[in-house]
Write an enzyme that holds these catalytic residues in place. Structure first.
Site, PDB file in Angstrom:
ATOM      1  N   TYR A  30       0.688  -1.056   0.168  1.00  0.00           N
ATOM      2  CA  TYR A  30       0.040  -0.076   0.029  1.00  0.00           C
ATOM      3  C   TYR A  30       0.717   1.333  -0.073  1.00  0.00           C
ATOM      4  O   TYR A  30       0.191   2.496  -0.051  1.00  0.00           O
ATOM      5  CB  TYR A  30      -0.999   0.054   1.259  1.00  0.00           C
ATOM      6  CG  TYR A  30      -2.183  -1.068   1.390  1.00  0.00           C
ATOM      7  CD1 TYR A  30      -3.016  -1.210   0.321  1.00  0.00           C
ATOM      8  CD2 TYR A  30      -1.981  -1.858   2.293  1.00  0.00           C
ATOM      9  CE1 TYR A  30      -3.751  -2.147   0.152  1.00  0.00           C
ATOM     10  CE2 TYR A  30      -2.912  -2.971   2.263  1.00  0.00           C
ATOM     11  CZ  TYR A  30      -3.938  -3.076   1.089  1.00  0.00           C
ATOM     12  OH  TYR A  30      -4.789  -4.152   1.403  1.00  0.00           O
ATOM     13  N   HIS A  35      -4.412   6.062  -0.426  1.00  0.00           N
ATOM     14  CA  HIS A  35      -5.111   6.335   0.848  1.00  0.00           C
ATOM     15  C   HIS A  35      -3.849   6.252   1.775  1.00  0.00           C
ATOM     16  O   HIS A  35      -4.010   6.531   2.972  1.00  0.00           O
ATOM     17  CB  HIS A  35      -5.623   4.795   0.991  1.00  0.00           C
ATOM     18  CG  HIS A  35      -7.105   4.653   1.693  1.00  0.00           C
ATOM     19  ND1 HIS A  35      -7.780   6.080   1.832  1.00  0.00           N
ATOM     20  CD2 HIS A  35      -8.042   3.783   2.175  1.00  0.00           C
ATOM     21  CE1 HIS A  35      -8.849   5.837   2.616  1.00  0.00           C
ATOM     22  NE2 HIS A  35      -9.260   4.726   2.407  1.00  0.00           N
ATOM     23  N   TYR A  80      -4.870  -0.358  10.096  1.00  0.00           N
ATOM     24  CA  TYR A  80      -5.602  -0.331   8.827  1.00  0.00           C
ATOM     25  C   TYR A  80      -6.531   0.942   9.140  1.00  0.00           C
ATOM     26  O   TYR A  80      -6.829   1.366  10.044  1.00  0.00           O
ATOM     27  CB  TYR A  80      -6.216  -1.514   8.449  1.00  0.00           C
ATOM     28  CG  TYR A  80      -5.391  -2.702   7.969  1.00  0.00           C
ATOM     29  CD1 TYR A  80      -4.706  -2.586   6.661  1.00  0.00           C
ATOM     30  CD2 TYR A  80      -4.837  -3.439   8.829  1.00  0.00           C
ATOM     31  CE1 TYR A  80      -3.919  -3.599   6.141  1.00  0.00           C
ATOM     32  CE2 TYR A  80      -3.802  -4.266   8.522  1.00  0.00           C
ATOM     33  CZ  TYR A  80      -3.360  -4.491   7.330  1.00  0.00           C
ATOM     34  OH  TYR A  80      -2.739  -5.787   6.739  1.00  0.00           O
TER      35      TYR A  80
END
Length: 203
Positions: A30, A35, A80
């Site tokens: 990620y 994000h 998360y």
């Protein structure tokens, strides 16, 4: 994305004054996703001020450092995105830091890539990480720096796929200076110069 690291900044004596939390998701896959803009801004902040965010504490990668003479706890929550409040809330409660001294940095799909929006407080705006922080702090009265990651290319595009997609190389060229500007804005917020930060960097 940023050089690591020139030096390690030592923590001052006295109680921590602020939390700076950049939001994102912890897995390596990620790293360069939309994000993870909050994590990327923390990297820029760490590079600028010469500290490392590497201790594990409060469900976060964590640094206890000094920025502009202020003792600051810098967090990259490892819960998360949707559970970011678990980390931020636990740290704030432990050190008795009020919401108005919790600065949160996160992605915003309503802003073009590289645009910034600084606010003293606000709603969650449908952002699950912010929603979690509001729930755990019991307040939405915390300053925030929104980093533009661009709108979905068309209305039917899946939002999750969009925010978990990586910035293109062209977008990164715009993003990197924006992240450095956001890091500079953090310094101004710590000094109580929110109006100046908004005037300089709100796009």
């Amino acid at each position: 994305m940023f050089n690591r690291f020139r030096k390690t900044n030592s923590a001052s004596v006295g109680a921590p004054e602020f939390i700076v939390a950049g939001l994102g998701n912890p897995e390596k896959k990620y790293t360069l996703t939309r994000h993870n803009s909050g994590f990327l801004c923390v990297d820029a902040l760490a590079e600028k001020h010469g500290f490392e965010v590497k201790k594990l504490k409060f469900h976060s990668l964590f640094a206890d450092t000094v920025i502009n003479g202020h003792r600051v706890l810098v967090l990259k929550p490892q819960t998360y995105m949707n559970n970011s409040g678990e980390a931020v809330g636990e740290c704030a409660k432990f050190y008795k830091i009020p919401p108005e001294k919790v600065i949160v940095i996160f992605d915003d799909i309503s802003l073009d890539v590289g645009k910034l929006r600084i606010r003293r407080k606000g709603s969650d705006g449908g952002h699950n990480g912010i929603k979690s922080i509001v729930n755990h702090l019991g307040s939405s009265d915390f300053p925030r720096i929104k980093i533009g990651v661009g709108k979905k290319p068309h209305p039917d595009y899946d939002l999750k796929d969009w925010v978990l997609g990586e910035f293109s190389k062209e977008e990164q060229k715009v993003l990197i200076p924006a992240l450095r500007n956001a890091a500079d804005a953090v310094s101004l917020l710590l000094d109580g110069e929110t109006d100046k930060a908004m005037n300089l960097y709100n796009g």
